[in-house]
Design a protein around this motif. Sequence first.
Motif, PDB file in Angstrom:
ATOM      1  N   LEU A 208     -61.964  46.012   0.916  1.00 32.21           N
ATOM      2  CA  LEU A 208     -60.577  46.228   1.310  1.00 32.21           C
ATOM      3  C   LEU A 208     -60.489  46.734   2.758  1.00 32.21           C
ATOM      4  O   LEU A 208     -59.649  46.274   3.535  1.00 32.21           O
ATOM      5  N   ALA A 209     -61.406  47.635   3.125  1.00 27.41           N
ATOM      6  CA  ALA A 209     -61.419  48.152   4.503  1.00 27.41           C
ATOM      7  C   ALA A 209     -61.778  47.042   5.484  1.00 27.41           C
ATOM      8  O   ALA A 209     -61.175  46.937   6.562  1.00 27.41           O
TER       9      ALA A 209
ATOM     10  N   SER B 255     -58.787  44.748   5.845  1.00 23.61           N
ATOM     11  CA  SER B 255     -57.740  45.429   6.617  1.00 23.61           C
ATOM     12  C   SER B 255     -58.069  45.431   8.104  1.00 23.61           C
ATOM     13  O   SER B 255     -57.200  45.157   8.942  1.00 23.61           O
TER      14      SER B 255
ATOM     15  N   LEU C 206     -55.971  43.522  11.048  1.00 20.56           N
ATOM     16  CA  LEU C 206     -55.514  44.297  12.200  1.00 20.56           C
ATOM     17  C   LEU C 206     -56.027  43.700  13.509  1.00 20.56           C
ATOM     18  O   LEU C 206     -55.268  43.546  14.473  1.00 20.56           O
TER      19      LEU C 206
END
Length: 199
Positions: free
Chosen positions: A6-7, A10, A14
């Motif tokens: 998930l990181a 993300s 970004l």
Amino acid sequence: MFISILASVSVAVLLAALWKVLPNVIKSLFSPLRALPGPPSDSLFFGNLNAINNAENSVLHEEWLEKYGDTIAYSGLFNIRRLFTVDTRALNHVLTHSMDYQRSEEGRYHLARVVGPGVLVTEGEQHRRQRRVMNPAFGPAQIRDLTEIFVEKSVRLRDVWAAELAKTSGPLRIDVLSWLNRATLDIIGLAGTSPCVDF
């Protein structure tokens, strides 16, 4: 494991957003539009867009023009400066030098989603080819044949506005754009089915 994925996703999203937006933000920082007068930005992210969306049609722009002059710059998304002008010489220059003032790729994409990929969206050589094909249908003789339709619908629109005005004793605000859109659709419908039009 899930948090790590998930990181990573993300961070990737970004970085992709920054890669897409950052060049425009940097270009805006050095834009000559920054030297033009205009309203201060209301938001770092939305600029003046919230104020424009919350205001009645064209009222805010009219206030800005009265306060800052015929040509202004206001802030769009990410505070990117946007030009707004009612100066007829500037508008004439833009319209007669359309090869120099083309819509952005993103603008063409969004417009094409609304009106389709036609002459309103295309630019450059493709636009010239499409106009060359369409020009015979919009010559002086063809437009002359349609003048009666234009006049008839214009008189009808005048009568509708006069009737609205007669209903009130004080000042009246009419949404002209909405009525002009209706009249335009009527004219296009009648002109497209007119026996004098030879496409």
